[in-house]
Design a protein around this motif. Sequence first.
Motif, PDB file in Angstrom:
ATOM      1  N   VAL A 352       7.002  -2.511  -4.252  1.00  0.00           N
ATOM      2  CA  VAL A 352       6.963  -3.124  -5.356  1.00  0.00           C
ATOM      3  C   VAL A 352       7.692  -2.695  -6.592  1.00  0.00           C
ATOM      4  CG1 VAL A 352       5.804  -4.508  -6.725  1.00  0.00           C
ATOM      5  CG2 VAL A 352       4.511  -4.429  -4.736  1.00  0.00           C
ATOM      6  N   VAL A 353       7.844  -0.964  -6.665  1.00  0.00           N
ATOM      7  CA  VAL A 353       8.133  -0.316  -7.410  1.00  0.00           C
ATOM      8  C   VAL A 353       9.056  -0.561  -7.501  1.00  0.00           C
ATOM      9  CG1 VAL A 353       7.989   2.328  -8.235  1.00  0.00           C
ATOM     10  CG2 VAL A 353       6.427   1.418  -7.699  1.00  0.00           C
ATOM     11  N   GLY A 381       1.594 -11.463  -7.159  1.00  0.00           N
ATOM     12  CA  GLY A 381       0.141 -11.596  -6.500  1.00  0.00           C
ATOM     13  C   GLY A 381       0.301 -10.590  -5.471  1.00  0.00           C
ATOM     14  N   ALA A 382       1.422 -10.021  -5.051  1.00  0.00           N
ATOM     15  CA  ALA A 382       0.811  -8.854  -3.279  1.00  0.00           C
ATOM     16  C   ALA A 382       0.587  -7.469  -4.178  1.00  0.00           C
ATOM     17  CB  ALA A 382       2.179  -8.364  -2.337  1.00  0.00           C
ATOM     18  N   PHE A 383       1.127  -7.306  -5.620  1.00  0.00           N
ATOM     19  CA  PHE A 383       1.380  -5.806  -6.167  1.00  0.00           C
ATOM     20  C   PHE A 383      -0.515  -5.930  -6.432  1.00  0.00           C
ATOM     21  CE2 PHE A 383       2.874  -2.601  -9.819  1.00  0.00           C
ATOM     22  CZ  PHE A 383       2.130  -1.993  -8.398  1.00  0.00           C
ATOM     23  N   THR A 384      -0.876  -6.795  -7.347  1.00  0.00           N
ATOM     24  CA  THR A 384      -2.284  -6.895  -7.833  1.00  0.00           C
ATOM     25  C   THR A 384      -3.070  -7.493  -6.634  1.00  0.00           C
ATOM     26  OG1 THR A 384      -1.737  -8.561  -9.528  1.00  0.00           O
ATOM     27  CG2 THR A 384      -4.211  -8.551  -9.000  1.00  0.00           C
ATOM     28  N   PRO A 454      14.580  -6.735   2.715  1.00  0.00           N
ATOM     29  CA  PRO A 454      13.241  -6.524   3.632  1.00  0.00           C
ATOM     30  C   PRO A 454      12.144  -5.685   3.101  1.00  0.00           C
ATOM     31  CG  PRO A 454      14.829  -4.856   3.459  1.00  0.00           C
ATOM     32  CD  PRO A 454      15.281  -5.268   2.507  1.00  0.00           C
ATOM     33  N   GLU A 455      11.673  -5.476   2.174  1.00  0.00           N
ATOM     34  CA  GLU A 455      10.296  -5.157   1.246  1.00  0.00           C
ATOM     35  C   GLU A 455       9.649  -6.485   1.761  1.00  0.00           C
ATOM     36  OE1 GLU A 455      12.444  -5.263  -0.632  1.00  0.00           O
ATOM     37  OE2 GLU A 455      13.292  -3.596  -1.405  1.00  0.00           O
ATOM     38  N   ARG A 456       9.820  -7.603   1.326  1.00  0.00           N
ATOM     39  CA  ARG A 456       8.915  -8.935   1.817  1.00  0.00           C
ATOM     40  C   ARG A 456       7.991  -7.809   3.429  1.00  0.00           C
ATOM     41  NH1 ARG A 456      13.616 -12.265   2.219  1.00  0.00           N
ATOM     42  NH2 ARG A 456      13.902 -12.597   0.648  1.00  0.00           N
ATOM     43  N   TRP A 457       8.658  -8.062   4.496  1.00  0.00           N
ATOM     44  CA  TRP A 457       7.839  -7.570   5.208  1.00  0.00           C
ATOM     45  C   TRP A 457       6.923  -6.438   5.368  1.00  0.00           C
ATOM     46  CZ3 TRP A 457       8.671 -11.906   7.611  1.00  0.00           C
ATOM     47  CH2 TRP A 457      10.150 -12.227   7.448  1.00  0.00           C
TER      48      TRP A 457
END
Lengths: 486, 178
Positions: A352-353, A381-384, A454-457
């Motif tokens: 995320v960063v 949401g993912a970071f949370t 690619p961070e989403r994976w």
Amino acid sequence: MITPPEISWVAIAPDLALAIGAALVLLVDVQWKPAPRVLGWLVGAILAVGAGLTILQWEQGADALASGDTESLVAFSGLITMDGFAIFSRFVLIAATGLGLAAGWRFVVSLGRRGAEATALVLLATTGFSLMVAANNLVMLFLGLEVGSIALYVLAGLARERRESEEAAIKYFLLGSFASAVFIYGVALIYAGTGSFEILGIRQHLNDFVISSPAVIYIGIGLVVAGLGFKVSAAPFHTWAPDVYQGAPAGLVGYMAAVAKVAGFAAIARILLTAFSDLADTWLPVVAGISVLSMVLGSVLALVQGDVRRLLAYSGVAHAGFIMTGVVGGATDGVLFYLAIYAIQLVGAFAVVAVVSGPDGAGSSLEEYRGLGRRSPLLAGAFTILLLGMGGLPITSGFVAKFGVFTDAWAQGYQWLVIVAVIASVVAFAFYIRVIVVMYMDDAGDEQPLRVGPERWVLALAVGATILWGIFPSSLLDLAADALPI
Amino acid sequence: MGKRMVETVIFVIAALAALAGAVTVVLARNPIYSAVGLLGTLFSVAILYVVQLAHLVAAVQVIVYAGAVMTLFLFVIMLIGVDKEEKRVEPLPRQRLWVGILAGAVILFAAGVALFGEFVWVPAAATAIDQEATNGTIQAVAEPLFTDWVLAFEATALLLTIGAAGAVVLAQFKRKRA
């Protein structure tokens, strides 16, 4: 006439795959100058082979344990083992490498022609740490530690265009070398006191003899713990962590932090719980002290950080303290479970960063996260979820991990430590919540959604693991319980 | 005068020389003096190795450190320029005092432990080494290196690869204009 040594290919198969893979990446890059995409597939294949071989090792090791043949788990004249502990840690390392490289892939691509070297360095670092977690000999452990650490020093300086990255690399290198020297001095004293470098040999010696004046061994243990405590950024050896996390290229910080923590704690657990289990009365108070200091210092200092990377660094110090309570608890499965969970969350959080502050950006001020919930709802949401998981909210895997190490320490008679740890967890929750509040409660200065590569994976996997193992932890817990050191 | 006495005298002389060299490295203003001080330390340590009957290690110490590494150091110093003396501005006035006090306390503690702590070294480690090894022959070092320790030996190859790849990747960069 020298008899040739017995080579156990099974015991080093994954390490061999990674090391050959690193050489392959370098050579392919020189010869064909492949596009980043091709390089990516190549690295993915190498890591898949490494992971596959690790699973094969697990089968082999389980067979050997079932038949009571622990001798066959030690290879290369006792230099390394392939016990469950080593294989589990190695798998976590390879998984963290895959996720970390995916999270940092945009940075690797941005390096252009230098990307191949960076990838090879990542693979070599993993090879080193993988040898370290499998080491049954303190010299081998040191070599693995150095191979891994030196590669990480270089990775910290990859974004040398920025002063911060240069500063991070130099700081990490100088302090890390000092810590390595402290560690090797401890190893020398342990050898002087017990006459052996081998984990099993040391345990044997302590079993067989009554040590009348163990000052040498005590100092040796202290120095070894200090040296490894640096690598896992446990207080009071943590001072490098915030600067390095802040300065190193954003994409790769998650990988660097995760593998160093996994390997360092695996080594601490193996040395203290296997080699020096007979001297537990002497090192337990020291480790408990480091644990308390790390938890308190990490949680309190994280509260006042204005930069998400420094915040994650101090939270890493606090987590080092939590994992230390697992070492105090004396059960390797709690430590391994925590390490696996934390490594995945850490790589996810730094993914995320990397998205928010750009793949090679310096620092990641809390301001940049303002209104992220409206700007990129999925990312926020993912970071949370990852932050709540790190904080240890029930129904996330972080809770199961914390619960595990705390109950171990409680059973060991360290109730006061658990009470401090629970208070520290509550304080730690405050700063995770603070980031979440900034993301959702404030208006965004910039409404443009962020570009996620690619961070989403990585995020999908990390979030999935956090929730899945939070609700159904038994699959991973059972594996960790089987992953015993010899 | 027994053998032990001779050993002790040689140890004291070499150890003092090594310490003197180390102090020179830190205190000398001219980097060349520092380098020469380091040379003295390296040679003194080589003498200590000879006293321990580790002739090969002593030779390696002289050839690799005193020879190759020192040449590199001097080369770098010459490239940067010898005449540049260090500026004597104290950037860390208070920290240095605290570090000094802390280091003094640690040294006192270590000396106290060495004097009053009852150290027992395990003789098993010494007897396990065979006679050839104590003669410091190359074979006695080479054989375990390529049999029992072969994996550790190969792991150092990874270090060299990292060194090469790391140097390449760190050397090629363009500094963005600040």
